[in-house]
Motif scaffolding. Structure first.
Motif, PDB file in Angstrom:
ATOM      1  N   ALA A 244      32.782  35.996 -56.443  1.00 42.11           N
ATOM      2  CA  ALA A 244      34.012  36.784 -56.427  1.00 42.11           C
ATOM      3  C   ALA A 244      34.709  36.557 -55.094  1.00 42.11           C
ATOM      4  O   ALA A 244      34.373  37.182 -54.089  1.00 42.11           O
ATOM      5  CB  ALA A 244      33.697  38.269 -56.646  1.00 42.11           C
ATOM      6  N   GLU A 245      35.669  35.624 -55.063  1.00 45.41           N
ATOM      7  CA  GLU A 245      36.360  35.258 -53.834  1.00 45.41           C
ATOM      8  C   GLU A 245      37.865  35.473 -53.965  1.00 45.41           C
ATOM      9  O   GLU A 245      38.422  35.451 -55.055  1.00 45.41           O
ATOM     10  CB  GLU A 245      36.080  33.801 -53.463  1.00 45.41           C
ATOM     11  N   ARG A 246      38.498  35.661 -52.805  1.00 45.43           N
ATOM     12  CA  ARG A 246      39.941  35.876 -52.761  1.00 45.43           C
ATOM     13  C   ARG A 246      40.465  35.288 -51.455  1.00 45.43           C
ATOM     14  O   ARG A 246      39.937  35.599 -50.388  1.00 45.43           O
ATOM     15  CB  ARG A 246      40.254  37.364 -52.843  1.00 45.43           C
ATOM     16  N   THR A 247      41.470  34.455 -51.547  1.00 50.62           N
ATOM     17  CA  THR A 247      42.065  33.859 -50.361  1.00 50.62           C
ATOM     18  C   THR A 247      43.117  34.801 -49.802  1.00 50.62           C
ATOM     19  O   THR A 247      44.094  35.130 -50.475  1.00 50.62           O
ATOM     20  CB  THR A 247      42.695  32.497 -50.681  1.00 50.62           C
ATOM     21  N   LEU A 248      42.910  35.239 -48.558  1.00 54.60           N
ATOM     22  CA  LEU A 248      43.842  36.174 -47.926  1.00 54.60           C
ATOM     23  C   LEU A 248      44.910  35.449 -47.122  1.00 54.60           C
ATOM     24  O   LEU A 248      46.052  35.896 -47.070  1.00 54.60           O
ATOM     25  CB  LEU A 248      43.080  37.144 -47.018  1.00 54.60           C
ATOM     26  N   VAL A 249      44.540  34.352 -46.479  1.00 53.82           N
ATOM     27  CA  VAL A 249      45.498  33.542 -45.726  1.00 53.82           C
ATOM     28  C   VAL A 249      45.202  32.079 -46.038  1.00 53.82           C
ATOM     29  O   VAL A 249      44.042  31.640 -45.968  1.00 53.82           O
ATOM     30  CB  VAL A 249      45.391  33.782 -44.198  1.00 53.82           C
ATOM     31  N   ALA A 250      46.242  31.326 -46.375  1.00 54.32           N
ATOM     32  CA  ALA A 250      46.102  29.900 -46.669  1.00 54.32           C
ATOM     33  C   ALA A 250      47.117  29.113 -45.849  1.00 54.32           C
ATOM     34  O   ALA A 250      48.167  29.639 -45.453  1.00 54.32           O
ATOM     35  CB  ALA A 250      46.307  29.631 -48.158  1.00 54.32           C
ATOM     36  N   LEU A 251      46.796  27.846 -45.580  1.00 54.10           N
ATOM     37  CA  LEU A 251      47.729  26.951 -44.903  1.00 54.10           C
ATOM     38  C   LEU A 251      48.740  26.404 -45.913  1.00 54.10           C
ATOM     39  O   LEU A 251      48.604  26.603 -47.130  1.00 54.10           O
ATOM     40  CB  LEU A 251      46.970  25.810 -44.235  1.00 54.10           C
ATOM     41  N   VAL A 252      49.750  25.700 -45.404  1.00 47.27           N
ATOM     42  CA  VAL A 252      50.792  25.184 -46.299  1.00 47.27           C
ATOM     43  C   VAL A 252      50.223  24.178 -47.288  1.00 47.27           C
ATOM     44  O   VAL A 252      50.793  23.984 -48.377  1.00 47.27           O
ATOM     45  CB  VAL A 252      51.939  24.543 -45.484  1.00 47.27           C
ATOM     46  N   ASP A 253      49.100  23.533 -46.954  1.00 48.22           N
ATOM     47  CA  ASP A 253      48.498  22.581 -47.884  1.00 48.22           C
ATOM     48  C   ASP A 253      47.501  23.244 -48.834  1.00 48.22           C
ATOM     49  O   ASP A 253      46.809  22.563 -49.594  1.00 48.22           O
ATOM     50  CB  ASP A 253      47.823  21.436 -47.124  1.00 48.22           C
ATOM     51  N   GLY A 254      47.403  24.564 -48.780  1.00 44.37           N
ATOM     52  CA  GLY A 254      46.521  25.302 -49.671  1.00 44.37           C
ATOM     53  C   GLY A 254      45.131  25.525 -49.137  1.00 44.37           C
ATOM     54  O   GLY A 254      44.319  26.212 -49.782  1.00 44.37           O
ATOM     55  N   SER A 255      44.797  24.981 -47.984  1.00 47.28           N
ATOM     56  CA  SER A 255      43.450  25.156 -47.425  1.00 47.28           C
ATOM     57  C   SER A 255      43.218  26.618 -47.060  1.00 47.28           C
ATOM     58  O   SER A 255      44.054  27.234 -46.388  1.00 47.28           O
ATOM     59  CB  SER A 255      43.276  24.288 -46.176  1.00 47.28           C
ATOM     60  N   PRO A 256      42.085  27.198 -47.473  1.00 48.48           N
ATOM     61  CA  PRO A 256      41.804  28.595 -47.112  1.00 48.48           C
ATOM     62  C   PRO A 256      41.585  28.739 -45.605  1.00 48.48           C
ATOM     63  O   PRO A 256      40.827  27.975 -45.007  1.00 48.48           O
ATOM     64  CB  PRO A 256      40.522  28.924 -47.888  1.00 48.48           C
ATOM     65  N   LEU A 257      42.253  29.718 -45.014  1.00 45.59           N
ATOM     66  CA  LEU A 257      42.027  30.040 -43.610  1.00 45.59           C
ATOM     67  C   LEU A 257      41.208  31.322 -43.482  1.00 45.59           C
ATOM     68  O   LEU A 257      40.314  31.409 -42.640  1.00 45.59           O
ATOM     69  CB  LEU A 257      43.352  30.200 -42.870  1.00 45.59           C
ATOM     70  N   VAL A 258      41.505  32.307 -44.321  1.00 41.53           N
ATOM     71  CA  VAL A 258      40.748  33.557 -44.357  1.00 41.53           C
ATOM     72  C   VAL A 258      40.378  33.822 -45.806  1.00 41.53           C
ATOM     73  O   VAL A 258      41.251  33.880 -46.675  1.00 41.53           O
ATOM     74  CB  VAL A 258      41.550  34.741 -43.784  1.00 41.53           C
ATOM     75  N   GLN A 259      39.090  33.979 -46.063  1.00 40.50           N
ATOM     76  CA  GLN A 259      38.581  34.159 -47.415  1.00 40.50           C
ATOM     77  C   GLN A 259      37.769  35.452 -47.488  1.00 40.50           C
ATOM     78  O   GLN A 259      37.033  35.781 -46.533  1.00 40.50           O
ATOM     79  CB  GLN A 259      37.693  32.972 -47.808  1.00 40.50           C
ATOM     80  N   GLU A 260      37.895  36.179 -48.579  1.00 46.89           N
ATOM     81  CA  GLU A 260      37.090  37.384 -48.798  1.00 46.89           C
ATOM     82  C   GLU A 260      36.052  37.105 -49.875  1.00 46.89           C
ATOM     83  O   GLU A 260      36.361  36.529 -50.921  1.00 46.89           O
ATOM     84  CB  GLU A 260      37.964  38.564 -49.227  1.00 46.89           C
ATOM     85  N   LEU A 261      34.808  37.526 -49.618  1.00 46.45           N
ATOM     86  CA  LEU A 261      33.728  37.425 -50.599  1.00 46.45           C
ATOM     87  C   LEU A 261      33.289  38.836 -50.955  1.00 46.45           C
ATOM     88  O   LEU A 261      33.070  39.666 -50.072  1.00 46.45           O
ATOM     89  CB  LEU A 261      32.532  36.654 -50.028  1.00 46.45           C
ATOM     90  N   ARG A 262      33.147  39.117 -52.231  1.00 45.79           N
ATOM     91  CA  ARG A 262      32.618  40.398 -52.693  1.00 45.79           C
ATOM     92  C   ARG A 262      31.252  40.157 -53.319  1.00 45.79           C
ATOM     93  O   ARG A 262      31.101  39.306 -54.194  1.00 45.79           O
ATOM     94  CB  ARG A 262      33.553  41.031 -53.726  1.00 45.79           C
ATOM     95  N   VAL A 263      30.265  40.912 -52.856  1.00 45.44           N
ATOM     96  CA  VAL A 263      28.915  40.769 -53.393  1.00 45.44           C
ATOM     97  C   VAL A 263      28.248  42.133 -53.386  1.00 45.44           C
ATOM     98  O   VAL A 263      28.258  42.827 -52.366  1.00 45.44           O
ATOM     99  CB  VAL A 263      28.093  39.730 -52.595  1.00 45.44           C
ATOM    100  N   GLY A 264      27.715  42.538 -54.523  1.00 47.24           N
ATOM    101  CA  GLY A 264      27.080  43.839 -54.619  1.00 47.24           C
ATOM    102  C   GLY A 264      28.049  44.932 -54.235  1.00 47.24           C
ATOM    103  O   GLY A 264      29.190  44.991 -54.726  1.00 47.24           O
ATOM    104  N   GLN A 265      27.626  45.824 -53.343  1.00 45.02           N
ATOM    105  CA  GLN A 265      28.474  46.911 -52.890  1.00 45.02           C
ATOM    106  C   GLN A 265      29.242  46.580 -51.614  1.00 45.02           C
ATOM    107  O   GLN A 265      30.019  47.404 -51.131  1.00 45.02           O
ATOM    108  CB  GLN A 265      27.613  48.153 -52.633  1.00 45.02           C
ATOM    109  N   GLY A 266      29.029  45.393 -51.051  1.00 47.30           N
ATOM    110  CA  GLY A 266      29.660  45.045 -49.788  1.00 47.30           C
ATOM    111  C   GLY A 266      30.583  43.855 -49.908  1.00 47.30           C
ATOM    112  O   GLY A 266      30.918  43.396 -50.999  1.00 47.30           O
ATOM    113  N   ARG A 267      30.983  43.364 -48.752  1.00 41.60           N
ATOM    114  CA  ARG A 267      31.904  42.231 -48.722  1.00 41.60           C
ATOM    115  C   ARG A 267      31.761  41.488 -47.401  1.00 41.60           C
ATOM    116  O   ARG A 267      31.167  41.981 -46.438  1.00 41.60           O
ATOM    117  CB  ARG A 267      33.345  42.698 -48.921  1.00 41.60           C
ATOM    118  N   ALA A 268      32.348  40.279 -47.380  1.00 36.29           N
ATOM    119  CA  ALA A 268      32.390  39.466 -46.164  1.00 36.29           C
ATOM    120  C   ALA A 268      33.779  38.878 -46.031  1.00 36.29           C
ATOM    121  O   ALA A 268      34.453  38.587 -47.028  1.00 36.29           O
ATOM    122  CB  ALA A 268      31.342  38.358 -46.217  1.00 36.29           C
ATOM    123  N   LEU A 269      34.230  38.717 -44.792  1.00 33.47           N
ATOM    124  CA  LEU A 269      35.468  38.001 -44.483  1.00 33.47           C
ATOM    125  C   LEU A 269      35.080  36.731 -43.750  1.00 33.47           C
ATOM    126  O   LEU A 269      34.313  36.767 -42.778  1.00 33.47           O
ATOM    127  CB  LEU A 269      36.399  38.852 -43.632  1.00 33.47           C
TER     128      LEU A 269
END
Length: 452
Positions: A244-269
């Protein structure tokens, strides 16, 4: 439920209440109130239509830190069991952060501005990677990780479990970004590839302004570049995984700069650059402050998990291990010792058959958590459930092997009763007793002698 993702003293908090009319006795609108004890904090009104849920937002501003025991109250009706719902919310003081393999004065400038003693919402401890054990992690609200200190498999396992149990991890790339891939894999994320140099520098292409980290910070304009930009000169290529991932900030070429991961009850940036101006000018841009400050507050939001309802007979996970068993205290100050067990860096407390209400969990004289116990919302619907659903719910509630009996006709039921118990004699015996009473009365009248 609380819908505000970061809980701060003096900042508005939104509570979402859902009301549903299962009958026809309520008015078209129902007033709701949010209270703490006898103090009304907010009020609203729900528009009701039979069988349709209606959501109401109740907003209040906390004036003190610590645990708040809240109730949402609806108008009294013929079924008072569900006219009140309980909610426990914690307004934290300083969050404790663990930082591993990551040193940056730009991070310190956001997390520990040093304006006045005690003014920072964070207390940061720099730890060696070997200190990342379940017991040690339980004392922290969030963890910041960089690639400078390699993580042993045991540390990776401890961090993965910490996040699944409701913790948060902020991951920053660096020259040895691939060393973080085992941690990302344990979180169901992707992987860092090679570090590439961008010449000329690559600009930002998209910022997810709807995410809680950036919500209200920028006003996006359709067809326009982001309100805040940055030059990225070096970046660790991040390949998203299948979680379960979500891109929060991307570069103009689409490369992820900041990504969010959701796992269980927590998350990671996950950030594909370190907080280092030689990689990008992100650390000196306005975007860096909400990214680090609000991102860390979001990751340290494990407080809300304790405020979630446990349900009648349910359980709640309390971060930490305790020297003595936790004590449960109800509104009448009655103390009991609930069933509890240690799982990783947390203590799972089973509340048993506790009736709805607010309960405090204490260790010695210290308040550890407040828990809201509420009835199952399905109990409000008094309509008879279909046979299969009723069987399944009884089996779930009792733990017994519940089976539905075949439907029987009324005459078959009567025949079954007769076959099992014989002919009913009480009508015959009642008639006989009445006849004996009449006979006795007649005989007594005839034998009575006339008075002299």
């Amino acid at each position: 439920q609380v819908t505000t993702r970061t809980l701060e003293l003096g900042q508005p908090i939104d509570v979402q209440a859902v009301v549903q009319d299962f009958g026809d006795g309520l008015p078209a609108t129902a007033p709701l109130s949010l209270r703490e004890g006898g103090t009304r904090l907010a009020e609203g009104s729900a528009s009701l239509r039979a069988g349709q849920p209606s959501g109401v937002r109740l907003r209040f501003t906390p004036t003190r830190r610590g645990w708040l025991g809240l109730t949402v109250e609806a108008p009294a009706d013929d079924f008072p069991y569900d006219d009140r719902r309980y909610l426990a919310v914690r307004i934290p003081g300083s969050r404790r952060l663990a930082r591993v393999g990551l040193a940056s004065r730009y991070l310190d400038g956001v997390l520990q501005p040093g304006l006045t003693p005690g003014s920072s919402p964070f207390a940061v401890d720099d730890l060696p990677a070997s200190a990342l054990t379940p017991e040690r992690l339980a004392a922290y609200d969030a963890v910041l990780v960089g690639p400078a200190s390699p993580l042993a498999p045991s540390s990776v396992e401890a961090l993965g479990r910490y996040v699944r149990d409701g913790g948060g991890v902020f991951v920053f790339a660096g020259d040895n970004a691939s060393a973080l891939n085992p941690l990302l894999a344990s979180l169901g994320g992707g992987a860092f590839g090679a570090v590439s140099t961008r010449s000329p520098a690559t600009k930002l292409g998209r910022i997810d302004a709807s995410h809680p980290v950036f919500s209200g910070v920028f006003i996006p304009q359709p067809g326009q570049p982001p309100a805040e930009d940055a030059d990225v000169r070096r970046i660790a290529a991040y390949r998203p995984g299948g979680g379960a991932e979500r891109t929060l900030v991307a570069l103009v070429d689409g490369s992820p700069l900041v990504q969010e991961l959701r796992v269980g009850q927590g998350r990671a940036l996950v950030v594909a650059v370190p907080p280092d101006p030689s990689w990008s000018d992100l650390p000196v841009r306005g975007l860096f402050v909400p990214l680090v400050l609000r991102g860390t507050l979001l990751l340290a939001h494990r407080d809300a998990a304790l405020g979630a309802e446990a349900g009648v007979g349910g359980s709640v996970a309390v971060p930490g291990r305790f020297a003595t068993p936790l004590t449960q205290i109800d509104a009448d100050e009655v103390r009991t010792t609930p069933t509890q067990r240690v799982s990783g860096g947390q203590t799972v407390v089973t509340l048993g058959d506790a009736p709805p209400g607010l309960y405090r969990l204490v260790s010695g004289d210290s308040l550890v958590a407040m828990v809201a116990v509420n009835p199952d919302a399905r109990e409000s619907d008094l309509t008879a459930a279909p046979l299969n659903e009723a069987t399944s719910r009884l089996r779930e509630a009792t733990g017994l092997n519940v089976e539905a009996m075949p439907a029987l006709r009324t005459d078959a039921i009567q025949q079954g009763r007769t076959a099992s118990s014989g002919r009913e004699l009480w009508p015959l015996l009642l008639t006989l007793a009445f006849a004996l009473l009449v006979t006795e009365s007649v005989v007594a009248r005839r034998l009575r002698r006339p008075a002299a």
